[in-house]
Design a protein around this motif. Structure first.
Motif, PDB file in Angstrom:
ATOM      1  N   HIS A 109       0.867  -1.183   0.000  1.00 10.94           N
ATOM      2  CA  HIS A 109       0.000   0.000   0.000  1.00 10.94           C
ATOM      3  C   HIS A 109       0.895   1.222   0.000  1.00 10.94           C
ATOM      4  O   HIS A 109       1.745   1.377   0.881  1.00 10.94           O
ATOM      5  CB  HIS A 109      -0.886  -0.008   1.241  1.00 10.94           C
ATOM      6  CG  HIS A 109      -1.857   1.131   1.293  1.00 10.94           C
ATOM      7  ND1 HIS A 109      -2.925   1.214   0.442  1.00 10.94           N
ATOM      8  CD2 HIS A 109      -1.909   2.222   2.084  1.00 10.94           C
ATOM      9  CE1 HIS A 109      -3.611   2.310   0.729  1.00 10.94           C
ATOM     10  NE2 HIS A 109      -3.012   2.943   1.708  1.00 10.94           N
ATOM     11  N   GLN A 210     -12.025   5.252   5.103  1.00 12.83           N
ATOM     12  CA  GLN A 210     -11.685   3.872   5.416  1.00 12.83           C
ATOM     13  C   GLN A 210     -12.914   3.030   5.720  1.00 12.83           C
ATOM     14  O   GLN A 210     -12.977   1.846   5.380  1.00 12.83           O
ATOM     15  CB  GLN A 210     -10.721   3.831   6.611  1.00 12.83           C
ATOM     16  CG  GLN A 210      -9.345   4.391   6.337  1.00 12.83           C
ATOM     17  CD  GLN A 210      -8.589   3.581   5.299  1.00 12.83           C
ATOM     18  OE1 GLN A 210      -8.571   2.360   5.347  1.00 12.83           O
ATOM     19  NE2 GLN A 210      -7.974   4.270   4.353  1.00 12.83           N
ATOM     20  N   ASN A 214     -14.241   1.118  -0.604  1.00 11.55           N
ATOM     21  CA  ASN A 214     -13.325   0.041  -0.967  1.00 11.55           C
ATOM     22  C   ASN A 214     -13.219   0.001  -2.488  1.00 11.55           C
ATOM     23  O   ASN A 214     -13.732   0.891  -3.179  1.00 11.55           O
ATOM     24  CB  ASN A 214     -13.787  -1.313  -0.398  1.00 11.55           C
ATOM     25  CG  ASN A 214     -15.207  -1.656  -0.819  1.00 11.55           C
ATOM     26  OD1 ASN A 214     -15.618  -1.380  -1.950  1.00 11.55           O
ATOM     27  ND2 ASN A 214     -15.969  -2.258   0.089  1.00 11.55           N
ATOM     28  N   GLN A 215     -12.601  -1.039  -3.034  1.00 16.86           N
ATOM     29  CA  GLN A 215     -12.354  -1.097  -4.473  1.00 16.86           C
ATOM     30  C   GLN A 215     -13.634  -1.234  -5.290  1.00 16.86           C
ATOM     31  O   GLN A 215     -13.637  -0.960  -6.491  1.00 16.86           O
ATOM     32  CB  GLN A 215     -11.427  -2.274  -4.779  1.00 16.86           C
ATOM     33  CG  GLN A 215     -10.044  -2.141  -4.158  1.00 16.86           C
ATOM     34  CD  GLN A 215      -9.146  -3.312  -4.484  1.00 16.86           C
ATOM     35  OE1 GLN A 215      -9.255  -3.908  -5.541  1.00 16.86           O
ATOM     36  NE2 GLN A 215      -8.269  -3.653  -3.571  1.00 16.86           N
ATOM     37  N   ARG A 217     -16.519   0.346  -4.571  1.00 16.90           N
ATOM     38  CA  ARG A 217     -17.408   1.486  -4.395  1.00 16.90           C
ATOM     39  C   ARG A 217     -16.857   2.729  -5.096  1.00 16.90           C
ATOM     40  O   ARG A 217     -15.659   2.819  -5.373  1.00 16.90           O
ATOM     41  CB  ARG A 217     -17.620   1.767  -2.903  1.00 16.90           C
ATOM     42  CG  ARG A 217     -18.334   0.626  -2.196  1.00 16.90           C
ATOM     43  CD  ARG A 217     -18.599   0.950  -0.746  1.00 16.90           C
ATOM     44  NE  ARG A 217     -19.344  -0.132  -0.093  1.00 16.90           N
ATOM     45  CZ  ARG A 217     -19.709  -0.119   1.181  1.00 16.90           C
ATOM     46  NH1 ARG A 217     -19.419   0.925   1.947  1.00 16.90           N
ATOM     47  NH2 ARG A 217     -20.384  -1.130   1.681  1.00 16.90           N
ATOM     48  N   THR A 236      -7.825   4.394  -0.848  1.00  7.24           N
ATOM     49  CA  THR A 236      -8.861   3.383  -0.664  1.00  7.24           C
ATOM     50  C   THR A 236      -9.061   2.530  -1.915  1.00  7.24           C
ATOM     51  O   THR A 236      -9.748   1.519  -1.866  1.00  7.24           O
ATOM     52  CB  THR A 236     -10.211   4.035  -0.312  1.00  7.24           C
ATOM     53  OG1 THR A 236     -10.706   4.766  -1.444  1.00  7.24           O
ATOM     54  CG2 THR A 236     -10.069   4.965   0.881  1.00  7.24           C
ATOM     55  N   ARG A 237      -8.480   2.969  -3.035  1.00  7.78           N
ATOM     56  CA  ARG A 237      -8.610   2.291  -4.329  1.00  7.78           C
ATOM     57  C   ARG A 237     -10.054   2.277  -4.836  1.00  7.78           C
ATOM     58  O   ARG A 237     -10.435   1.416  -5.627  1.00  7.78           O
ATOM     59  CB  ARG A 237      -8.054   0.866  -4.262  1.00  7.78           C
ATOM     60  CG  ARG A 237      -6.572   0.790  -3.924  1.00  7.78           C
ATOM     61  CD  ARG A 237      -6.072  -0.633  -4.032  1.00  7.78           C
ATOM     62  NE  ARG A 237      -4.636  -0.721  -3.855  1.00  7.78           N
ATOM     63  CZ  ARG A 237      -4.032  -0.950  -2.699  1.00  7.78           C
ATOM     64  NH1 ARG A 237      -4.768  -1.099  -1.608  1.00  7.78           N
ATOM     65  NH2 ARG A 237      -2.719  -1.013  -2.606  1.00  7.78           N
ATOM     66  N   CYS A 238     -10.853   3.209  -4.364  1.00  7.38           N
ATOM     67  CA  CYS A 238     -12.226   3.304  -4.853  1.00  7.38           C
ATOM     68  C   CYS A 238     -12.238   3.929  -6.244  1.00  7.38           C
ATOM     69  O   CYS A 238     -11.223   4.452  -6.717  1.00  7.38           O
ATOM     70  CB  CYS A 238     -13.077   4.140  -3.895  1.00  7.38           C
ATOM     71  SG  CYS A 238     -12.642   5.903  -3.893  1.00  7.38           S
TER      72      CYS A 238
END
Length: 491
Positions: A109, A210, A214-215, A217, A236-238
Motif C-alpha cells: 500500500h 476507510q 473500498n475497491q 465502491r 482506498t482504491r475506490c
C-alpha cells in the motif's frame, strides 16, 4: 551534555577498543549527530557504560583532541570542538546501513509521497507578503488565556483525565462543548455517542473514507477540490469521480448515475470559496435519499462567514441519517492544534471510534482538556469575533487593491472565508507567476494542486489574507499585478 546511552560500540567493527571508540565519536561528529559545543560524557561514565577500562576511553579522547574532534576544558571535561570537521552530504547518515530492499515491490500500500505542503515554503514567515492559506496570525491569537488553560489542565484537579490512558474515550468537557455550542451554531443536534473527536478534519476524512469505501465502491469529489482528500480517497482504491464546481458549489444535477459516497464542502468550497445555497442543499439531500448514497460534509471555514448569517449545515437538514459532518478547530484556533470532530449516526461513530483506537486510541488528553477549558470559558468566542472582524477588514483592503490593479477574481467575493480564488490573464500561467513572485517576497498558491486532471488549467491561483497584515496587502497585490504585466510583455 550528550547522554552516555547514545554511544554503542559496533560488535562487528574491527580494531582495538581504543580505535573503535575514537571511530564511534568521530562518526557521530561527521554525521551531525554530535554538535559543536556539546559536552561529552566523562571518561569514567563512558568507560562504565561500554564496559571497558577508563584508560582506554581517556586515550581515545586524547586522540580525538589531537585531531580537533574534541577539546578539553580544564576540570569541565571534554566538548565537541567548535572547529571540528563539519558533516558533508556524503558523510550524513540516517541509518546504520543503506537498505537493499526493493521497496517498490515490497510495499502493498503506497500513500502519496509527493509535496504534501503543496509547494508552500516552510519558511513562509520570512516572506514580506505571505498570501498563503491555512497559517495562523500570532497577533490574532489569545496567547495569555491559552497558556492559562494549558497550565490549569496540568494541575492536580485534571491530572487523571490528562494523564491516564482513556482508551477510546474523549474528554467529556470537549464533547459537551461541541454538542451544546459548536453544533447548534450549525443547526445540528447530536448526542455524545454521535460525536467523535479527531486529529483535525484530515483525520476525520480518513476515518470516513476507510469505513465507507473500498475497491468496489465509487466516490464523488469536487473539481477543483481539497488535495488532501484526493490523496486519502486514492488510498482506498475506490472509483474516484470528480464533478466540476460552479459558483453555486456542487449541484445534484451534475452527479454521475452511480455513486456510493459524496464528499463536499458546502459552507465554503475549497478552494473557490463558493457557498452552496439552501435550495441546492435540499436538492442534494433529496438525491442522496432517492439514489441511496451517503454524504460526507466537510464544514470548511463555516465560522468565518463575514457579513451574513451562515446557512444551516447539510447535517442539520438531513432527515434520513445520510450525512457525516466533519468540523475542525484547527483553522479558527491555530493549525498546529490538530483538533476536530465528526458527527454521524451512533452506529457509524461506534465503528469510527474503534478504527481510531487501532491507530492512536484518542487525541492527546492534555490538548483535549485545554481546548475544552478555552472553549467553555468563552475565550474562543471572543477570539473568533476578533478574527472575523480582522478578516473582514483585510478582505476589504484586498478587494480594493485588486480592483485598483485590475486583477481578476474568479469566484464570488461575498462569501467571507479567508482567501480569494483568482485567474491569470491569457498567456500567463499560475505556476510561472508563483515562481516569479517568490524572489520578490510574495507568496501565492498555484491552483494546479487543487485539480486532479492531468490537463487541468494552469490559470488559477489562491491568495489568502489570514497570514498577512492589512498594511502589507496593497503593496503585495501591486507586485502581483506588476509581475503579471512583465510576464505578458515577455511572451
Amino acid at each position: 551534555m550528550i547522554a552516555v546511552e547514545s554511544f554503542l560500540l559496533d560488535p562487528l567493527q574491527e580494531g582495538t577498543l581504543q580505535h573503535r571508540i575514537r571511530q564511534m565519536v568521530a562518526e557521530g561528529i561527521l554525521s551531525g549527530r554530535l554538535l559543536p559545543g556539546e559536552r561529552m560524557p566523562s571518561s569514567r561514565k563512558l568507560a562504565a557504560h561500554l564496559c571497558v577500562s577508563r584508560i582506554t576511553v581517556t586515550l581515545a579522547y586524547a586522540e580525538l583532541v589531537a585531531d580537533d574532534y574534541l577539546q578539553a576544558e580544564g576540570r569541565s571535561g571534554y566538548f565537541v570542538s567548535r572547529t571540528a570537521p563539519r558533516p558533508g552530504k556524503a558523510q550524513q547518515r540516517t541509518s546504520g546501513a543503506p537498505s537493499t530492499v526493493d521497496w517498490a515491490r515490497m510495499l502493498g500500500h503506497r500513500p502519496p509521497s509527493g509535496d504534501l505542503n503543496r509547494g508552500k515554503p516552510r519558511n513562509w514567515r520570512e516572506f514580506s507578503y505571505p498570501f498563503i492559506y491555512g497559517q495562523a496570525d500570532p497577533s490574532l491569537f489569545d496567547h495569555a488565556n491559552w497558556r492559562l488553560c494549558m497550565m490549569q489542565s496540568l494541575g492536580l484537579k485534571d491530572f487523571d483525565r490528562m494523564s491516564d490512558d482513556q482508551f477510546e474515550q474523549d474528554d467529556p468537557g470537549l464533547l459537551e462543548y461541541i454538542a451544546r455550542h459548536s453544533l447548534p451554531r450549525r443547526g445540528i443536534l447530536a448526542r455524545p455517542d454521535e460525536i467523535l473527536v479527531t486529529l483535525g478534519a484530515q483525520n476525520a476524512l480518513w476515518l470516513a473514507a476507510q469505513l465507507l469505501l473500498n475497491q468496489r465502491r465509487s466516490a464523488v469529489i469536487e473539481e477543483p477540490g481539497y488535495p488532501g482528500l484526493r490523496d486519502i480517497l486514492t488510498q482506498t482504491r475506490c472509483r474516484l469521480v470528480p464533478v466540476p464546481v460552479g459558483p453555486r458549489g456542487l449541484l445534484a444535477k451534475d452527479l454521475p448515475a452511480q455513486l456510493d459516497v459524496l464528499f463536499c464542502t458546502p459552507s465554503h468550497h475549497c478552494p473557490t470559496g463558493a457557498t452552496m445555497p439552501l435550495d441546492a442543499r435540499h436538492a442534494l439531500l433529496k438525491a442522496a435519499k432517492d439514489r441511496d448514497f451517503l454524504i460526507v460534509e466537510d464544514d470548511y471555514e463555516f465560522e468565518i462567514a463575514q457579513g451574513r448569517a451562515p446557512l444551516p449545515a447539510l447535517k442539520s437538514l438531513d432527515r434520513s441519517g445520510r450525512v457525516i459532518h466533519v468540523g475542525s478547530f484547527s483553522k479558527s484556533l491555530f493549525p498546529g492544534l490538530r483538533l476536530g470532530f465528526m458527527v454521524g449516526p451512533a452506529p457509524f461513530i461506534t465503528e469510527a471510534r474503534a478504527l481510531r483506537a487501532t491507530v492512536l486510541r484518542h487525541p492527546p488528553g492534555l490538548l483535549q482538556r485545554a481546548a475544552a477549558r478555552f472553549l467553555s470559558l468563552g475565550h474562543y468566542d471572543v477570539m473568533l469575533r476578533r478574527l472575523s472582524r480582522s478578516f473582514a477588514a483585510r478582505r476589504e483592503v484586498m478587494l480594493a487593491a485588486i480592483g485598483a490593479e485590475g486583477l481578476t477574481v474568479a469566484s464570488d467575493v461575498e462569501n467571507g472565508g479567508s482567501s480569494l480564488w483568482m485567474r491569470t490573464p491569457d498567456g500567463v500561467t499560475a505556476t510561472t507567476l508563483t515562481k516569479a513572485l517568490q524572489p520578490q517576497g510574495v507568496l501565492i498558491e498555484s491552483g494546479l494542486p487543487f485539480f486532479g486532471a492531468a490537463d487541468a488549467p494552469d490559470r488559477f491561483y489562491r491568495i489568502a489574507y489570514s497570514s498577512i497584515a492589512s498594511e502589507r496587502i496593497p503593496e503585495g497585490i501591486s507586485r502581483i499585478a506588476r509581475t503579471i504585466k512583465t510576464l505578458q510583455h515577455s511572451r
